[in-house]
Enzyme design. Structure first.
Site, short mmCIF file in Angstrom:
data_model
loop_
_atom_site.label_atom_id
_atom_site.label_comp_id
_atom_site.label_asym_id
_atom_site.label_seq_id
_atom_site.Cartn_x
_atom_site.Cartn_y
_atom_site.Cartn_z
CG LEU A 1 6.28 3.87 -0.16
CD1 LEU A 1 5.11 4.09 0.78
CD2 LEU A 1 5.93 2.83 -1.21
CE1 TYR B 1 -1.11 1.79 -1.74
CE2 TYR B 1 -0.54 -0.18 -2.96
CZ TYR B 1 -0.44 1.18 -2.77
OH TYR B 1 0.32 1.93 -3.62
CD GLU C 1 7.58 8.35 -3.78
OE1 GLU C 1 8.05 7.22 -3.65
OE2 GLU C 1 6.79 8.83 -2.95
CE LYS D 1 2.66 -0.14 -1.37
NZ LYS D 1 3.20 0.66 -2.49
#
Lengths: 310, 310
Positions: free
Chosen positions: A224, A50, A200, A168
């Site tokens: 990411l 996505y 993260e 992702k």
């Protein structure tokens, strides 16, 4: 505790469901009427990717960088890229979704999800020619400026995610659990720790300022490759702020001068408390706010410089 | 290469779609007509759990152990357990699905998936009271006896999954990718390696026979607590075969006397080649086949001993 603000910050504040349009495999329909077969591999295996775009006054921010990341993910998963990965098609879909959902003025987000399609359940790929499922929708977005002004809280949480966080995907259950843990403590984000190092957040990259340097985890399989992250690091360079893409340790958090999140719905969000202990002065730091101001200017300039769709 | 057999082994061989019934949130309908809203958290986040039961002549195998594992997963994810986690409700749903799908004679599988339900997209949990989504369906199952008779092939693959593999969630993308890699090499399974040690397969536990002992990864966060695995280890004890629940190394694979998979759709499946090299004699081993025979006898006895639903 900023729990009410937290909720405001994290919801994408959808308008009444009847007003919002969805795009599903070439069709436009009210989102509340958009359904997928139970055998969609997104629903059965989490087998999809996505993207989320920021939208200002009907214009998508960083269209190409998001499309590039989407194409990368599809390639890694070996899902044939559908038409929406072409900029012209994406722009057309976005334009109609935004227009018919009443979101061409002000801020919004565009969500696009692509799964490996519908097929009888078996782990291996379905037969060649199985069409991917393409779903897109839009939401009103309210930038969390009140939270930004005073700074936000975060917690730390173990990073239990898989080892391809650079894609992702919709494999987001660990992110869901971490974000929920944060929300229950009145925090907006969980800073994830793997092998003692900060990777993260559950839905944004984490950046620290330590000894006058900007520090953040390097691009590898553990985080990411955030687009806001990339832009912020570019802005830091133009401001002559030293940048070191090297992870910092959980134990360094207490020593940070500043800390912030970088993400599509966070922009640059100062983190002023972690696990209820102040970061630096306990207020949004000067480097953080310079970067936010630079980022916001870039966002506004980008979205006004791009010609509106014909 | 056994690619055709591989396909037979791994498909759940669905009958014509029109013939198969699904259960969705209290409703029964043809599976081909069963759809979920695009905002289901299963489709958006992979936020759910599932179970697969073996069914013989309309009777579920090890109903309670699977229900117990399902309840554990729901608890870990903090999804409120829906009615189907009660044995009486599950039995009723299964009975109707099997009867109306023409699957009360011979072998079948029952699939149940529960997600956190439908809500506007935001990582944290939806509002209290959001109903979980409950989906169940059945499939014809053909035990892969031809493959078992000659033994199957496997490959090794890096275990890149998250660190809660003990929960049977729909976070299955790494399993999908590993299984696909196996299928492309004519193998039925990918034996996953983490930190140099064998964890399990993409859809079954992996068991070795090494120096006369049965060896398999202990129950922890890195493997699914397989129900077939547990039964096979129980049978081994009744047969006085030594069992050591201790992981063996990737480097030990070449030294194994025997190797097999244990899983709901594998039963006990001899692995006679790994990465194109023979295991032991290159044929199904004697301990493996004793365990298979013991397992199959238990399966048949369990499913004939249980009274049919009224």
């Amino acid at each position: 505790m900023p729990s009410a603000a937290t909720i405001t910050f994290h919801s994408n504040s959808p308008p009444a469901a009847s007003a919002v349009l969805a795009y599903l495999n070439g069709q436009y329909l009210p989102r509340s009427a958009a359904t997928i077969p139970v055998e969609d591999r997104g629903f059965i295996f989490g087998d999809g990717v996505y993207e989320v775009w920021r939208v200002v006054n009907g214009r998508l921010f960083e269209t190409d960088r998001h499309l590039s990341r989407l194409a990368f993910g599809l390639g890694e998963l070996r899902i044939a890229a559908p038409d929406i990965v072409r900029r012209q098609v994406l722009d057309e879909v976005a334009e109609r979704l935004l227009a018919e959902s009443g979101l061409t003025v002000g801020e919004a987000t565009l969500y696009v999800e692509i799964t490996r399609g519908v097929a009888p359940r078996t782990h291996q790929f379905p037969p060649a020619g199985t069409a991917p499922t393409v779903f897109a929708t839009v939401n009103r977005f309210v930038p969390p400026n009140d939270v930004r002004a005073r700074g936000a809280s975060a917690i730390t949480a173990p990073d239990v995610r898989w080892l391809r966080c650079d894609i992702k995907t919709i494999q987001l259950l660990p992110n869901v659990m971490a974000k929920q843990a944060a929300a229950e403590r009145g925090a907006i984000e969980a800073i994830m720790i793997r092998d003692g190092m900060v990777t993260e957040g559950s839905h944004a990259n984490v950046v620290g300022v330590l000894n006058g340097e900007i520090r953040t985890h390097p691009l590898d399989n553990l985080i990411l490759p955030g687009i806001t992250r990339a832009i912020v690091l570019e802005i830091a360079q133009t401001l002559s702020i030293p940048v070191r893409e090297e992870a910092f340790a959980e134990g360094d958090i207490a020593r940070l001068d500043e800390c912030f999140l970088a993400g599509t719905t966070s922009d640059v969000m100062p983190i002023v408390r972690v696990n209820d202990r102040p970061i630096g002065s306990g207020t949004p730091g000067p480097i953080t706010m310079r970067l936010f101001n630079g980022f916001r200017a870039h966002l506004d300039a980008s979205c006004s410089a791009v010609p509106a769709p014909a």
